[in-house]
Write a protein that holds these residues in place. Structure first.
Motif, PDB file in Angstrom:
ATOM      1  N   MET A 187       5.671   7.978  26.844  1.00 41.81           N
ATOM      2  CA  MET A 187       6.762   7.689  27.626  1.00 41.81           C
ATOM      3  C   MET A 187       7.324   6.189  27.523  1.00 41.81           C
ATOM      4  SD  MET A 187       5.634  10.093  30.667  1.00 41.81           S
ATOM      5  CE  MET A 187       6.824  10.040  31.725  1.00 41.81           C
ATOM      6  N   SER A 191      12.279   6.537  25.776  1.00 37.93           N
ATOM      7  CA  SER A 191      12.679   6.713  27.092  1.00 37.93           C
ATOM      8  C   SER A 191      13.453   7.960  27.519  1.00 37.93           C
ATOM      9  CB  SER A 191      13.630   5.416  27.412  1.00 37.93           C
ATOM     10  OG  SER A 191      14.793   5.601  26.440  1.00 37.93           O
ATOM     11  N   ASP A 192      13.949   8.683  26.392  1.00 37.78           N
ATOM     12  CA  ASP A 192      14.399  10.117  26.392  1.00 37.78           C
ATOM     13  C   ASP A 192      14.079  11.196  25.651  1.00 37.78           C
ATOM     14  OD1 ASP A 192      16.185  12.350  26.738  1.00 37.78           O
ATOM     15  OD2 ASP A 192      18.149  11.101  26.252  1.00 37.78           O
ATOM     16  N   LEU A 193      13.383  11.911  26.048  1.00 38.45           N
ATOM     17  CA  LEU A 193      12.862  13.007  25.336  1.00 38.45           C
ATOM     18  C   LEU A 193      13.504  14.208  25.018  1.00 38.45           C
ATOM     19  CD1 LEU A 193       9.193  12.726  26.722  1.00 38.45           C
ATOM     20  CD2 LEU A 193       9.793  12.166  24.723  1.00 38.45           C
ATOM     21  N   SER A 194      14.530  14.097  25.287  1.00 32.33           N
ATOM     22  CA  SER A 194      15.634  15.491  25.107  1.00 32.33           C
ATOM     23  C   SER A 194      15.988  16.031  23.941  1.00 32.33           C
ATOM     24  CB  SER A 194      16.994  15.040  26.242  1.00 32.33           C
ATOM     25  OG  SER A 194      17.620  14.114  25.687  1.00 32.33           O
ATOM     26  N   TYR A 196      14.065  16.093  21.414  1.00 34.83           N
ATOM     27  CA  TYR A 196      12.772  15.995  20.524  1.00 34.83           C
ATOM     28  C   TYR A 196      12.309  17.816  20.690  1.00 34.83           C
ATOM     29  CZ  TYR A 196      12.134  11.169  19.665  1.00 34.83           C
ATOM     30  OH  TYR A 196      12.318  10.025  19.323  1.00 34.83           O
ATOM     31  N   THR A 216      10.038  14.935  33.672  1.00 38.71           N
ATOM     32  CA  THR A 216      10.705  13.621  34.089  1.00 38.71           C
ATOM     33  C   THR A 216      11.379  12.776  33.321  1.00 38.71           C
ATOM     34  OG1 THR A 216       8.688  12.203  34.309  1.00 38.71           O
ATOM     35  CG2 THR A 216       8.798  14.066  35.978  1.00 38.71           C
ATOM     36  N   GLN A 217      11.110  12.996  32.045  1.00 34.85           N
ATOM     37  CA  GLN A 217      11.709  11.855  31.035  1.00 34.85           C
ATOM     38  C   GLN A 217      12.763  12.844  30.017  1.00 34.85           C
ATOM     39  OE1 GLN A 217       9.704   8.427  31.095  1.00 34.85           O
ATOM     40  NE2 GLN A 217      10.024   7.926  28.667  1.00 34.85           N
ATOM     41  N   GLY A 218      13.088  13.797  30.592  1.00 34.49           N
ATOM     42  CA  GLY A 218      14.198  14.452  29.808  1.00 34.49           C
ATOM     43  C   GLY A 218      13.940  15.687  28.972  1.00 34.49           C
ATOM     44  N   ASN A 220      13.444  19.026  27.310  1.00 32.96           N
ATOM     45  CA  ASN A 220      13.612  20.484  27.542  1.00 32.96           C
ATOM     46  C   ASN A 220      12.483  21.491  27.526  1.00 32.96           C
ATOM     47  OD1 ASN A 220      16.651  19.767  28.071  1.00 32.96           O
ATOM     48  ND2 ASN A 220      16.640  19.688  25.844  1.00 32.96           N
TER      49      ASN A 220
END
Length: 233
Positions: A187, A191-194, A196, A216-218, A220
């Protein structure tokens, strides 16, 4: 799924708490990277272990079993293999295998011997010359617990698609990897895990922490894979 007798080809320690096991099945079976097998101790006692080798590796099956005198459950399996020189398995099992249906970058997160699950996926991706970017985070308490550190680093050095980030809680001097808990290291870096496709393995409670934190860090949730997930609240 088949019940298969296997010869124990190799059984030796990686370190004081992880054993390297290589099995030769009496009959071939098909599996996908990221699946696991069950060791049959009796009709009512079957114990799961991730397959650490990849389908492309050939007929031999590799396991990484965390076991010691303080871990009697897996140690009983090790003792059975030592005594008999063979073991019966049921395979394949699991629904958290490598997903080839998309082109999302891949994030692999392992704690301890959860690395065996990750290793199978990485080896298959390299064998098939997959074009996706692959980032591997492997978390352990100490560097010496990373029993295949050199192998993983060598893969990352050779393949420009692989990034390997070891994460330890007890950092030595001049440490260049991540520090602390593995999910927090991820994390901090991403900053944005959307975007992956995420695969996680380790103790069930660790996978639960990873899932909740990554949401909490995007992340799905439909893009997360792990055999522990169906059993988590």
């Amino acid at each position: 799924m088949s019940e298969i007798n296997c010869q124990v080809v190799k059984l030796e320690p990686f370190n004081d708490s992880v054993f390297h096991v290589v099995l030769r099945p009496e009959q071939p079976f098909s599996f996908e990277a990221g699946q696991y097998l069950m060791v049959k101790m009796s009709d009512d006692d079957k114990r799961p272990f991730s397959i650490a080798s990849a389908p492309s590796d050939g007929e031999l099956i590799e396991l990484h079993i965390g076991a010691s005198e303080l871990q009697s459950y897996p140690m009983q399996v090790i003792d059975r293999m030592k005594e008999n020189g063979e073991i019966t398995i049921l395979a394949p099992h699991g629904e958290a295998q490598l997903d080839n249906s998309n082109e999302r970058p891949i994030l692999l997160v392992a704690g301890g011997t959860g690395f065996s699950y990750v290793r199978s996926i990485v080896r298959e991706l390299m064998a098939t010359e997959d074009k996706r970017d692959v980032t591997v985070y492997w978390g352990c308490q100490a560097v010496e617990h990373m029993y295949l550190f050199d192998e993983m680093q060598a893969l990352a050095d050779v393949h420009d698609k692989i990034t390997f980030i070891p994460v330890v809680e007890n950092t030595p001097e001049n440490w260049n990897g991540g520090e602390g808990q593995v999910h927090k290291a991820v994390m901090k870096d991403i900053s944005d895990l959307s975007a992956y496709e995420i695969y996680a393995a380790g103790r069930f409670e660790m996978v639960g922490v990873v899932r909740d934190a990554f949401l909490t860090q995007g992340m799905n949730i439909e893009n997360m894979h792990g055999d522990a997930l169906p059993y988590l609240k």
